[in-house]
Design a protein around this motif. Structure first.
Motif, PDB file in Angstrom:
ATOM      1  N   GLY A 418       0.847  -1.183   0.000  1.00  0.00           N
ATOM      2  CA  GLY A 418       0.000   0.000   0.000  1.00  0.00           C
ATOM      3  C   GLY A 418       0.883   1.233   0.000  1.00  0.00           C
ATOM      4  O   GLY A 418       1.535   1.553  -0.985  1.00  0.00           O
ATOM      5  N   HIS A 420       2.381   5.088   0.104  1.00  0.00           N
ATOM      6  CA  HIS A 420       2.106   6.354  -0.593  1.00  0.00           C
ATOM      7  C   HIS A 420       3.206   6.605  -1.602  1.00  0.00           C
ATOM      8  O   HIS A 420       4.217   5.898  -1.653  1.00  0.00           O
ATOM      9  CB  HIS A 420       2.004   7.510   0.408  1.00  0.00           C
ATOM     10  N   ASN A 421       3.020   7.637  -2.399  1.00  0.00           N
ATOM     11  CA  ASN A 421       3.949   7.904  -3.501  1.00  0.00           C
ATOM     12  C   ASN A 421       4.944   9.017  -3.204  1.00  0.00           C
ATOM     13  O   ASN A 421       5.349   9.767  -4.106  1.00  0.00           O
ATOM     14  CB  ASN A 421       3.163   8.212  -4.782  1.00  0.00           C
ATOM     15  N   ASN A 426      11.159   6.585  -4.284  1.00  0.00           N
ATOM     16  CA  ASN A 426       9.787   6.227  -4.642  1.00  0.00           C
ATOM     17  C   ASN A 426       9.609   5.877  -6.109  1.00  0.00           C
ATOM     18  O   ASN A 426      10.215   6.456  -7.006  1.00  0.00           O
ATOM     19  CB  ASN A 426       8.858   7.411  -4.322  1.00  0.00           C
ATOM     20  N   VAL A 430       1.558   2.441  -5.590  1.00  0.00           N
ATOM     21  CA  VAL A 430       0.598   2.145  -4.530  1.00  0.00           C
ATOM     22  C   VAL A 430      -0.363   1.053  -5.003  1.00  0.00           C
ATOM     23  O   VAL A 430      -1.031   1.198  -6.027  1.00  0.00           O
ATOM     24  CB  VAL A 430      -0.180   3.410  -4.125  1.00  0.00           C
ATOM     25  N   SER A 468       3.583   4.279 -12.736  1.00  0.00           N
ATOM     26  CA  SER A 468       2.637   3.220 -12.383  1.00  0.00           C
ATOM     27  C   SER A 468       2.250   2.391 -13.596  1.00  0.00           C
ATOM     28  O   SER A 468       1.872   1.217 -13.461  1.00  0.00           O
ATOM     29  CB  SER A 468       1.392   3.817 -11.731  1.00  0.00           C
ATOM     30  N   GLN A 481      -0.763   6.819 -11.812  1.00  0.00           N
ATOM     31  CA  GLN A 481      -0.708   7.418 -10.485  1.00  0.00           C
ATOM     32  C   GLN A 481       0.176   8.661 -10.484  1.00  0.00           C
ATOM     33  O   GLN A 481       0.996   8.871 -11.385  1.00  0.00           O
ATOM     34  CB  GLN A 481      -0.189   6.399  -9.467  1.00  0.00           C
ATOM     35  N   GLN A 488      -2.061   8.050  -1.992  1.00  0.00           N
ATOM     36  CA  GLN A 488      -1.805   6.963  -1.060  1.00  0.00           C
ATOM     37  C   GLN A 488      -2.937   5.956  -1.078  1.00  0.00           C
ATOM     38  O   GLN A 488      -4.016   6.192  -1.617  1.00  0.00           O
ATOM     39  CB  GLN A 488      -1.667   7.531   0.354  1.00  0.00           C
ATOM     40  N   ALA A 489      -2.665   4.823  -0.441  1.00  0.00           N
ATOM     41  CA  ALA A 489      -3.691   3.804  -0.261  1.00  0.00           C
ATOM     42  C   ALA A 489      -4.572   4.176   0.933  1.00  0.00           C
ATOM     43  O   ALA A 489      -4.146   4.860   1.864  1.00  0.00           O
ATOM     44  CB  ALA A 489      -3.049   2.443  -0.035  1.00  0.00           C
ATOM     45  N   ILE A 508      -7.119   2.062  -3.813  1.00  0.00           N
ATOM     46  CA  ILE A 508      -6.002   2.822  -4.375  1.00  0.00           C
ATOM     47  C   ILE A 508      -6.464   4.042  -5.156  1.00  0.00           C
ATOM     48  O   ILE A 508      -5.663   4.677  -5.846  1.00  0.00           O
ATOM     49  CB  ILE A 508      -5.110   1.925  -5.261  1.00  0.00           C
ATOM     50  N   ALA A 511      -4.521   7.321  -5.015  1.00  0.00           N
ATOM     51  CA  ALA A 511      -3.189   7.396  -5.621  1.00  0.00           C
ATOM     52  C   ALA A 511      -3.231   8.037  -7.006  1.00  0.00           C
ATOM     53  O   ALA A 511      -2.167   8.307  -7.590  1.00  0.00           O
ATOM     54  CB  ALA A 511      -2.575   6.005  -5.715  1.00  0.00           C
TER      55      ALA A 511
END
Length: 634
Positions: A418, A420-421, A426, A430, A468, A481, A488-489, A508, A511
């Motif tokens: 899950g 966040h981005n 990163n 997500v 993504s 995303q 975020q999830a 999701i 996201a």
């Protein structure tokens, strides 16, 4: 940003200044490392390890030293290439460290080789890598200002070689090359110690609340520099006090579940660096620190075996490779497991120990090698089987890892995340998941590309592997995303049942950017051990359903592809079958050549992406079932 002192800062202060200064001044005696050359000074080094070190040093001596060229340094600004300079600079450090170990074991001719390398390190214009040289960049230069050194990972790695070489070869260097140790101390003082003491604006201090692996990585090497290369007691204590302050801040930032948002590969230069620094401080203070029960240190030590898929494959997130080098500092993890009394941690480290191979890897750093070679428990450790737990759920990191059979690489394994981005290193991932067969991922996270000038800039997400669309995720209204902590999830729930099912539920939708019009996207990923399958279910509510797609990134070789079914021969040899509603057709199977050397080393010359168009329904659902095709296994 100010915060209450954590357990490390409180314990360090409780020791009292007089105790701290005395202990730091007697660090060499407390460690009881070095002090002479020859095998007698290294009683725990086995023959295989000693022969490997000497053979590597001999191979090095037969070749020329690496050349560090301005034109290669300047390439970072000219065409974005980092490795043109960083690789030979790293090779210079590695070769010098190898020569130092060979000299410690056998003296000449390796002592001269080590001295040559140490002086070359001292004579570099800058220890800072071009990608981090903010001072030169701000001045519009490609040549660093020697009067304004920048303290980065490159500077920290370089001073660490100098510090540990001085520890193990000090007297021999004084006899063979008088004046070299004084030069080493001068360069350490002007390039690292004075800049560190003179500014609290270094981003890796984490004073703005953003903590990442640079903090323990740099601080740990500064600790060695202070202990072994700073002779002034007041200066040494000031440096170590600030190191403790920085490490305490990093320790306080880590989640209670022991997760590492930078992934397993970066764990070795994040939490593992913290553990090494704490171990060094604890040894220097005669065990008065005793940090090993502080939260979350016991949990942090478990992260590697919890992420292990087996046979060298690991659950990877962000810039982490799925198959990182096995040449890691396993002795660090072994010491950590012994300190916390965790049998599984010890077993995972020991599963990489072989008495047919050297006890330490020469690429992990001189300090790590020295500590490993003086650790009798590690050098005598026989190999064991890895623990490979059935289920791991990290609620803070929001990562679920499940395998079909505990203690075995055989069969299916899955991971789901899950988060966040805006995680460190990163990728916009997500809700993404990985499915592996017999340890090797088939539905994959591509992992780390070769770093370039755009890797850590606002152009980061121009890199295809960070997007993504190149993870096992939906495209909603034509949108992937978006990066940032707000993406975020939500509604994340993990379930494990007595009948052998592990499930992660999450939404999701958050996201995706507002333009995607994604009101809800509930994803459920389940490993069912009784049925030997992974089932992924999607349920969505969107404003505009005209461009809904599911992307699946695949490693291995497609075997058959028909409506509702794709069979893939995994890199480990088995066949994994993806099945979906045949009315959706066969989708588009795209072959994607891999030309990045880091990615190609993991995945081969190509990966595939299966793109399935979803029904144009603002409220819909989809199910993907993943199984092993046993009739063609092996």
């Amino acid at each position: 940003m100010t915060a209450e002192p954590g357990p490390l800062a409180r314990r360090w202060a409780a020791l009292g200044q007089a105790t701290r200064m005395t202990a730091l001044g007697q660090a060499r005696q407390a460690l009881d490392i070095g002090g002479g050359t020859g095998r007698a000074a290294w009683p725990h080094v086995d023959e295989v390890t000693a022969q490997t070190i000497v053979a590597t040093a001999e191979t090095d001596r037969a070749t020329g030293w690496p050349r560090l060229l301005l034109s290669d340094y300047a390439r970072y600004w000219r065409d974005g290439a980092r490795t043109a300079y960083e690789q030979p600079a790293g090779e210079l450090r590695r070769r010098t460290a190898t020569a130092a170990l060979a000299a410690a074991l056998h003296g000449q001719p390796y002592l001269d080789e080590a001295a040559d390398g140490l002086l070359q390190l001292c004579e570099q214009t800058s220890w800072c890598w071009a990608a981090h040289e903010r001072f030169a960049a701000e001045a519009g230069r490609v040549v660093p200002d020697v009067d304004r050194p920048f303290v980065d990972l490159g500077a920290a790695e370089t001073v660490a070689v100098l510090a540990w070489a001085d520890l193990i070869l000090g007297a021999a260097l004084d006899e063979r090359t008088p004046g070299l140790r004084q030069r080493i101390r001068r360069e350490t003082r002007t390039r690292v110690i004075e800049p560190f003491l003179g500014s609290r604006e270094w981003h890796w201090l984490g004073l703005d609340g953003h903590l990442h692996n640079w903090n323990p990585w740099v601080h740990g090497h500064l600790l060695a520099a202070a202990l072994f290369l700073v002779d002034d007691a007041d200066v040494r204590t000031r440096v170590v006090d600030l190191v403790v302050d920085g490490l305490d801040r990093y320790l306080g930032s880590l989640p209670a579940d022991g997760g590492c948002d930078e992934g397993y590969a970066y764990w070795w230069n994040g939490p593992a660096r913290l553990a090494e620094a704490l171990d060094l401080l604890d040894r220097v203070t005669g065990g008065l620190l005793d940090p090993w029960r502080w939260a979350p240190l016991p949990q942090l030590a478990r992260y590697p075996h919890r992420m292990a898929l087996g046979d060298g494959w690991y659950v990877n997130v962000g810039d982490g490779p799925a198959r990182p080098s096995a040449q890691q500092a396993w002795q660090v993890l072994h010491r950590w497991g012994r300190a916390t009394g965790d049998r599984q941690v010890i077993e995972h480290a020991a599963s990489h120990r072989s008495h047919d191979s050297p006890a330490v890897t020469l690429t992990a750093g001189l300090g790590r090698a020295v500590v490993g070679l003086t650790d009798a428990h590690w050098t005598a450790q026989p190999p064991t089987a890895p623990p490979l737990p059935a289920t791991t759920w990290l609620p803070d990191l929001q990562v679920l890892v499940s395998r079909e059979r505990a203690g075995s690489t055989r069969g299916l394994a899955m991971s789901v995340k899950g988060g966040h981005n805006a995680e460190n290193h990163n990728h916009n991932d997500v809700g993404s998941y990985v499915v592996a067969l017999d340890s090797s991922p088939v539905l994959v996270d591509l992992g780390q590309p070769t770093y370039t000038a755009i890797s850590f800039t606002d152009r980061r997400y121009e890199q295809w592997v960070t997007q993504s669309q190149w993870h096992n995720l939906p495209v909603v209204g034509g949108h992937g995303q978006a990066p940032g902590a707000a993406f975020q999830a939500s509604s994340v729930t993990a379930e494990t049942t007595d009948d052998g099912r592990d499930t992660l539920h999450l939404d999701i939708a958050s996201a995706y950017p507002p333009a995607a019009g994604c009101r809800s996207w509930r994803r459920t990923v389940r490993l069912d051990r009784r049925r030997a399958e992974v089932v992924v279910t999607e349920r969505w509510q969107v404003d505009d359903p005209t461009d809904l797609r599911l992307h699946h990134v695949i490693a291995g070789e497609p075997v058959t592809h028909t409506a509702g079914r794709l069979a893939v021969r995994a890199l480990a040899g088995g066949v994994l079958v993806l099945a979906w509603d045949p009315s959706l057709g066969d989708g588009r199977l795209q072959r994607c050549p891999v030309d990045d050397p880091l990615l190609r080393d993991v995945w081969g010359d190509a990966v595939h992406r299966l793109v399935l168009s979803l029904p144009a329904d603002p409220t819909g659902s989809f199910t993907l079932t993943v199984t092993e095709r046993t009739d063609e296994h092996r």
